[in-house]
Motif scaffolding. Structure first.
Motif, PDB file in Angstrom:
ATOM      1  N   THR A 158       5.644   1.345   7.781  1.00 50.43           N
ATOM      2  CA  THR A 158       5.718   0.859   6.511  1.00 50.43           C
ATOM      3  C   THR A 158       5.774  -1.342   6.500  1.00 50.43           C
ATOM      4  O   THR A 158       4.362  -1.574   6.508  1.00 50.43           O
ATOM      5  CB  THR A 158       6.793   0.786   5.134  1.00 50.43           C
ATOM      6  N   HIS A 205       2.323  -1.757   8.906  1.00 54.49           N
ATOM      7  CA  HIS A 205       0.956  -1.353   8.376  1.00 54.49           C
ATOM      8  C   HIS A 205       0.307  -2.665   7.529  1.00 54.49           C
ATOM      9  O   HIS A 205      -0.507  -2.932   7.131  1.00 54.49           O
ATOM     10  CB  HIS A 205       1.142  -0.161   7.710  1.00 54.49           C
ATOM     11  N   ARG A 206       0.849  -3.368   7.241  1.00 49.87           N
ATOM     12  CA  ARG A 206       0.870  -4.765   6.223  1.00 49.87           C
ATOM     13  C   ARG A 206      -0.046  -5.592   6.937  1.00 49.87           C
ATOM     14  O   ARG A 206      -1.146  -5.758   6.352  1.00 49.87           O
ATOM     15  CB  ARG A 206       1.483  -5.580   5.786  1.00 49.87           C
ATOM     16  N   ARG A 253      -7.972  12.299   4.831  1.00 54.13           N
ATOM     17  CA  ARG A 253      -7.504  11.105   3.356  1.00 54.13           C
ATOM     18  C   ARG A 253      -6.446  10.122   3.993  1.00 54.13           C
ATOM     19  O   ARG A 253      -5.913   9.349   2.930  1.00 54.13           O
ATOM     20  CB  ARG A 253      -8.428  11.580   2.098  1.00 54.13           C
ATOM     21  N   ALA A 271      -8.110  17.129   4.797  1.00 56.35           N
ATOM     22  CA  ALA A 271      -8.873  16.393   5.334  1.00 56.35           C
ATOM     23  C   ALA A 271      -9.147  15.031   5.151  1.00 56.35           C
ATOM     24  O   ALA A 271      -9.969  14.357   6.125  1.00 56.35           O
ATOM     25  CB  ALA A 271      -9.765  16.057   3.214  1.00 56.35           C
ATOM     26  N   TRP A 290     -12.913   9.633  -0.582  1.00 54.26           N
ATOM     27  CA  TRP A 290     -12.726  10.520  -1.371  1.00 54.26           C
ATOM     28  C   TRP A 290     -13.540  10.504  -3.178  1.00 54.26           C
ATOM     29  O   TRP A 290     -14.159   9.674  -3.108  1.00 54.26           O
ATOM     30  CB  TRP A 290     -11.441   9.861  -2.692  1.00 54.26           C
ATOM     31  N   ALA A 292      -4.281  10.494   5.927  1.00 54.95           N
ATOM     32  CA  ALA A 292      -3.830   8.948   6.681  1.00 54.95           C
ATOM     33  C   ALA A 292      -4.974   7.523   6.409  1.00 54.95           C
ATOM     34  O   ALA A 292      -3.896   6.594   6.822  1.00 54.95           O
ATOM     35  CB  ALA A 292      -5.692   9.292   8.214  1.00 54.95           C
ATOM     36  N   ALA A 293      -5.428   7.814   6.028  1.00 62.30           N
ATOM     37  CA  ALA A 293      -5.998   6.323   5.243  1.00 62.30           C
ATOM     38  C   ALA A 293      -5.817   5.402   4.814  1.00 62.30           C
ATOM     39  O   ALA A 293      -5.397   4.465   4.323  1.00 62.30           O
ATOM     40  CB  ALA A 293      -6.900   6.478   5.046  1.00 62.30           C
ATOM     41  N   VAL A 294      -4.517   6.195   3.632  1.00 64.49           N
ATOM     42  CA  VAL A 294      -3.903   5.996   3.107  1.00 64.49           C
ATOM     43  C   VAL A 294      -2.681   5.281   3.502  1.00 64.49           C
ATOM     44  O   VAL A 294      -0.983   4.433   3.848  1.00 64.49           O
ATOM     45  CB  VAL A 294      -3.277   6.483   1.875  1.00 64.49           C
ATOM     46  N   LEU A 295      -1.975   6.859   4.530  1.00 61.93           N
ATOM     47  CA  LEU A 295      -0.920   6.280   5.101  1.00 61.93           C
ATOM     48  C   LEU A 295      -0.828   5.293   6.445  1.00 61.93           C
ATOM     49  O   LEU A 295       0.544   4.935   6.893  1.00 61.93           O
ATOM     50  CB  LEU A 295      -0.263   7.918   5.692  1.00 61.93           C
ATOM     51  N   ALA A 296      -2.169   4.633   6.649  1.00 60.64           N
ATOM     52  CA  ALA A 296      -2.154   3.583   7.822  1.00 60.64           C
ATOM     53  C   ALA A 296      -2.132   2.276   7.309  1.00 60.64           C
ATOM     54  O   ALA A 296      -2.048   1.431   8.010  1.00 60.64           O
ATOM     55  CB  ALA A 296      -3.608   4.090   7.723  1.00 60.64           C
ATOM     56  N   GLY A 297      -1.705   2.561   6.236  1.00 63.80           N
ATOM     57  CA  GLY A 297      -1.626   1.495   5.483  1.00 63.80           C
ATOM     58  C   GLY A 297      -0.656   1.486   4.976  1.00 63.80           C
ATOM     59  O   GLY A 297       0.297   2.075   5.401  1.00 63.80           O
ATOM     60  N   PRO A 298       0.206   0.060   3.908  1.00 64.33           N
ATOM     61  CA  PRO A 298       2.216   0.000   4.602  1.00 64.33           C
ATOM     62  C   PRO A 298       1.826   0.909   2.907  1.00 64.33           C
ATOM     63  O   PRO A 298       2.580   0.407   2.249  1.00 64.33           O
ATOM     64  CB  PRO A 298       2.066  -1.982   3.440  1.00 64.33           C
ATOM     65  N   VAL A 299       2.402   2.485   3.158  1.00 59.19           N
ATOM     66  CA  VAL A 299       2.790   3.309   1.989  1.00 59.19           C
ATOM     67  C   VAL A 299       3.151   4.328   2.634  1.00 59.19           C
ATOM     68  O   VAL A 299       2.721   5.251   3.935  1.00 59.19           O
ATOM     69  CB  VAL A 299       1.397   3.823   1.335  1.00 59.19           C
ATOM     70  N   LEU A 339       1.354   7.786  12.159  1.00 57.32           N
ATOM     71  CA  LEU A 339       0.885   9.442  11.270  1.00 57.32           C
ATOM     72  C   LEU A 339       2.205  10.745  12.906  1.00 57.32           C
ATOM     73  O   LEU A 339       2.104  11.753  12.252  1.00 57.32           O
ATOM     74  CB  LEU A 339      -0.561   9.869  11.966  1.00 57.32           C
ATOM     75  N   THR A 366     -13.211  10.446   6.064  1.00 51.58           N
ATOM     76  CA  THR A 366     -13.601  11.179   5.041  1.00 51.58           C
ATOM     77  C   THR A 366     -13.408   9.719   4.070  1.00 51.58           C
ATOM     78  O   THR A 366     -12.395   9.734   3.801  1.00 51.58           O
ATOM     79  CB  THR A 366     -13.160  12.796   5.009  1.00 51.58           C
ATOM     80  N   MET A 407      -4.164  -1.763  -1.586  1.00 49.72           N
ATOM     81  CA  MET A 407      -2.803  -1.566  -0.579  1.00 49.72           C
ATOM     82  C   MET A 407      -2.572  -1.992   0.525  1.00 49.72           C
ATOM     83  O   MET A 407      -1.235  -2.352   0.732  1.00 49.72           O
ATOM     84  CB  MET A 407      -2.875  -0.040  -0.263  1.00 49.72           C
ATOM     85  N   ARG A 408      -2.800  -3.259   1.005  1.00 48.00           N
ATOM     86  CA  ARG A 408      -3.097  -3.699   2.106  1.00 48.00           C
ATOM     87  C   ARG A 408      -2.321  -4.831   1.983  1.00 48.00           C
ATOM     88  O   ARG A 408      -2.279  -5.978   3.192  1.00 48.00           O
ATOM     89  CB  ARG A 408      -3.886  -3.735   2.978  1.00 48.00           C
ATOM     90  N   LEU A 460      -8.427   0.600  -0.618  1.00 47.45           N
ATOM     91  CA  LEU A 460      -7.688   0.908   0.652  1.00 47.45           C
ATOM     92  C   LEU A 460      -6.905  -0.774   1.149  1.00 47.45           C
ATOM     93  O   LEU A 460      -6.006  -1.576   1.249  1.00 47.45           O
ATOM     94  CB  LEU A 460      -8.588   1.200   1.454  1.00 47.45           C
TER      95      LEU A 460
END
Ligand code: ADP
Ligand code: MG
Lengths: 531, 312
Positions: B73, B76-77, A373, A371, B89, A375-382, B53, B87, B104-105, B101
């Protein structure tokens, strides 16, 4: 442009996109129905045995609740009775998923919008989906008729039995089409349609088991049952079923014409303008996404457990009368106390069905990835592992909770009816929880495949699960040697509460699950992210 | 360290598709860098490699002084990303998504969050599934703009926004630059790039074809000149680097290459020019020139260029 323009090409799109799912669901249902119906006859080879069985069954509220009364004591009549519930529910489920996936699911993904902007009428997608659903059930009915006739059942009765199963599919097609208009989400629409189906089935069960059997005519499943194949062969009960399917479908069209693409009729309640303090990381997000499904499954297993616990005494006596099932129960350690063998058996079988939850929850990251989504999380520091591990942890804990629901449901109700709750609840809870490692092995297989080859994860894992269930059927009904079951993690689990507890196989299963999960996470770190 | 992003010789293949074919890209710290190219030219793929990615097949990529794959990681900070196709949730409200979001940052500035929600006219209480494309884009933009990061990576961020919101977006990007942040802005909206960007890289079929400030790029392309009287026309036509010489009445117009400009102006001066209009090439002209010439060279990317320019 008519509202139906493009229906034909949409039918082709659906057939192409869903060809594997259609074949798997409807083909398997046809196979199971024919296989089980023909096998029942051999379990009761004499007319006398069948009469005795029918007499006890028709006097047992549990059996009446689960399947309904036996109308005819021929091998064909018994076979049709045995598969009636399964066939109706499986076809209903296959159909409702098909309809929701191709209507609301497509809208939610945005693909419907894309197609809608081409030369496709606004009702084309709904019409095409319902056409496919109608034909899939019709073809299944044809296959079942041929199969039953081939094993020697009377042709007219075989045809009516098959049509009465398909009729349940048709009603659920209309129900699902209607549910898909109501909500904005595919999962919610499938939930509503499944809940309606379950309510109808329970309504029929309560009516058949209780003092007012006429009430089963309030449920489409009651009408389908009223066809009485091999026992009079009534055609007319198919009329109200067809009528209900038409009415529900018509209502779906009326609503579809009154709403916007992508919107539901039930208004979306607004959410909070800001996130609660707890919603701050990948684990919290995973929990938020999983909790609805977990609550629904847990409620389902609690109810299932309660129903089984309440009827255990009667069912255990019944099952003792069937040779095939007696074999299974004895394998499950039912020698000492038959009801324990019965509990072990149902927990053993239910664990394999609940594995569907474990697999679905485990593959949530895949849905997130496709979906976009993820990428939205993994583009953050996760990190990827932390993100995926959040989902996997919730999935694993959720599987344990769902199993606990089953054990608790059985234990509390059985314990209360026998007055030994303090004794039964912990035993039956343990009997359910001991299944967790085997369930998690399948979930971990899904996780490993997700890391290595995400597109294959769902089909391969479900094929393996289906294969294990087929092994079970082969042993029970086909007389295959029970030793082939040593392949199955489910069969390797100690069959509590009948059998003795041993920890070694559990440790092995847990180790396999851990290794598979680790392999999946390792591979996930190294591959490209899609979507 | 003066480069926020430096990429050279990047190659990425998907099966038989060569999405990136030796791409180079340098983004200096503190600049707004336009990343231009027709659909399918590899902008999103480059960005996804920069975000760790995707893993590049070969070539080097550095992001904020680190390795985008290995140090993902930690890096990305320090950045925020807005994907081209957002997209959300389905069950989370817009406000919840922005907060999630942002947190998380490492947290976002509540005042900035409130201001942005106001300026973008977003209803933060709606559920993710209820937003239109433009509103989904706003949610991702607000989450990115409200976080305190060094680098913003924006992949066609305005593709669903109406002109009013597009103007708000441009304002926000200017503020970001004033605050010293670096912005990589992938786009095929030329007006946006022209209005916002200090430097531009134009890519085609996975390769960088031009890179530099707008002034530098203009230098490489033609300036159009109109002058009165038209007496210089024959001699202009004889000059190397002067094209399309046309005479209408007493006026002459022509296209002049950057390095022939001096000679052309000298010719005009010699004929006693009465009026002179010179116009630098627009980005659109440069862009079209790249894609139409490449098109004649027999490439498939050209047909998307017309579409791209038309969407302006
Ligand atoms: N996951 C993928 N699998 C296969 N091909 C891809 C994938 N992602 C991108 N491509 C291809 O790579 C090329 C570049 O795509 P992309 O980077 O999305 O272009 P842009 O963002 O400039 O429009 C396109 O030809 C696209 O089809
Ligand atoms: Mg793109």
């Amino acid at each position: 442009m008519s509202t139906l323009t493009g229906t034909g090409s949409m039918v082709l799109v659906i057939l192409r996109r869903d060809r594997v799912k259609l074949l798997a669901w409807f083909g398997l249902v046809a196979l199971i129905v024919v296989g089980v119906a023909s096998a029942v006859g051999s379990a009761y080879p004499t007319e006398a045995a069948r009469r005795a069985f029918a007499a006890t069954t028709n006097g047992d509220p549990a059996q009446l609740f689960m399947i309904g009364p036996i109308y005819d004591t021929s091998a064909a009549g018994l076979g049709a009775w045995r598969v009636r519930g399964q066939a109706a529910l499986l076809l209903g489920l296959a159909t409702l998923l098909l309809v929701v996936r191709n209507t609301r699911g497509e809208e939610e993904s945005g693909r419907a919008e894309l197609l809608g902007s081409t030369v496709v009428g606004r009702h084309a997608s709904l019409t095409a989906t319902l056409t496919v659903a109608f034909c899939a059930n019709l073809v299944t009915a044809a296959l079942v008729t041929l199969g039953l006739a081939a094993v020697g059942f009377p042709v007219a009765g075989s045809l009516l039995a098959a049509l009465s199963f398909a009729a349940c599919g048709w009603v659920m097609a209309g129900t699902a089409a209607l549910a898909a208009q109501l909500t904005g989400g595919a999962r919610a629409a499938a939930g509503i349609a499944s809940a309606v189906m379950a309510a109808w089935y329970v309504l029929r069960g309560v009516a058949d088991a209780g003092p007012a059997p006429w009430a089963s005519w309030l449920s489409p499943f009651g009408w389908a049952q009223g066809v009485r194949p091999f026992a009079g062969d009534h055609v007319w009960p198919l009329l109200p079923v067809a009528g209900a399917a038409v009415l529900l479908t018509g209502a779906a069209y009326l609503l579809a014409a009154r709403r916007d693409l992508g919107a539901g009729l039930l208004p979306d309640r607004p959410g909070p303008a800001a996130a609660a303090p707890g919603l701050r990381g990948p684990f919290a997000l995973a929990w938020r996404q999983h909790r609805g499904m977990l609550v629904a499954w847990t409620a389902g297993t609690l109810l299932l457990g309660a129903a089984l616990g309440g009827t255990a005494q009667g069912i255990a006596r019944q099952l003792g009368a069937s040779d095939a099932l007696r074999g299974l129960i004895e394998r499950m350690g039912g020698g000492a106390r038959p009801v324990d063998g019965f509990f072990a058996t149902i927990v053993y079988l239910a664990a394999q069905v609940l594995t569907i939850y474990a697999i679905e929850a485990t593959l949530r990251p895949h849905a997130e990835e496709t979906a976009g989504r993820a990428a939205a999380v993994l583009a953050g520091p996760v990190g990827r592992v932390r993100w995926a591990a959040g989902h996997l942890a919730v999935a694993a804990l959720g599987s344990v909770v769902v199993l606990a629901g089953l054990g608790l449901g059985i234990g509390v109700v059985y314990g209360l009816t026998t007055g030994t709750a303090a004794h039964e609840v912990p035993r039956l809870l343990a009997a359910a929880l001991v299944r967790a490692p085997s369930v998690l092995v399948l979930a971990a297989l899904a996780a490993a495949l997700y890391g290595v080859a995400p597109r294959l994860a769902a089909p391969v894992t479900y094929t393996v699960l289906g294969g294990l269930l087929a092994l079970e059927l082969a042993v029970e009904l086909g007389g295959a040697d029970a030793s082939i079951l040593s392949l199955s993690p489910f069969a390797r689990t100690p069959a509590l509460p009948g059998a003795a507890f041993t920890v070694t196989p559990l440790l092995w299963l847990a180790a396999v699950a851990a290794a598979l999960t680790a392999a999946g996470l390792f591979a996930l770190r190294r591959r490209d992210l899609t979507g | 360290m003066t480069n926020a992003i430096s990429v050279s010789g990047l190659v990425k293949t998907f099966g038989r598709t060569r999405a990136l074919d030796g791409l180079d890209l340098t983004v200096r710290t503190g600049e707004v860098h336009g990343f231009l190219g027709p659909n399918g030219s590899g902008k999103s793929t480059t960005i996804r490699v920069l975000l760790g990615l995707l893993r590049a097949d070969s070539g080097t990529a550095r992001l904020l002084g680190g390795d985008p794959w290995r140090d993902a990681t930690a890096l990305h900070r320090r950045l925020a990303y807005v994907p081209g196709d957002v997209t959300l949730w389905p069950a989370l409200s817009g406000g919840e998504t922005i907060d999630l979001l942002g947190r998380m940052r490492g947290g976002l500035d509540p005042a900035r969050r409130a201001g942005l929600i106001d300026r973008f006219e977003l209803d933060p209480r709606k559920k993710g599934r209820a937003y239109s494309k433009g509103n989904r884009q706003k949610v991702a933009l607000i989450a990115a703009l409200a976080s305190d990061v060094e680098l913003l990576v924006l992949d066609e961020p305005t593709s669903g926004l109406d002109p009013l919101m597009e103007a708000v977006f441009q304002e926000c990007v200017r503020e970001e630059r004033r605050a010293g942040r670096t912005v990589l802005l992938s786009s095929h909206v030329l007006g946006e790039v022209e209005a916002l960007c200090d430097r531009v890289s134009i890519i085609r079929a996975g390769r960088t074809v031009e890179s530099g400030t707008l002034a530098e790029l203009r230098h490489l392309t033609r300036t159009s000149i109109e002058a009165e009287p038209s007496t210089a026309a024959p001699r202009l036509a004889g000059l190397p680097g002067v094209h399309d010489v046309r005479v209408t009445g007493d006026r002459v117009s022509c296209q002049v290459d950057g390095d022939a400009l001096g000679a052309a102006v000298r010719e005009l001066a010699a004929t006693g020019v009465r009026s002179l209009v010179s116009r630098p090439p627009t980005l659109e002209e440069m862009f079209l020139r790249h894609y139409t010439t490449d098109h004649t060279a027999g490439d498939t990317a050209g047909d998307t260029a017309g579409e791209t320019a038309g969407s302006r």
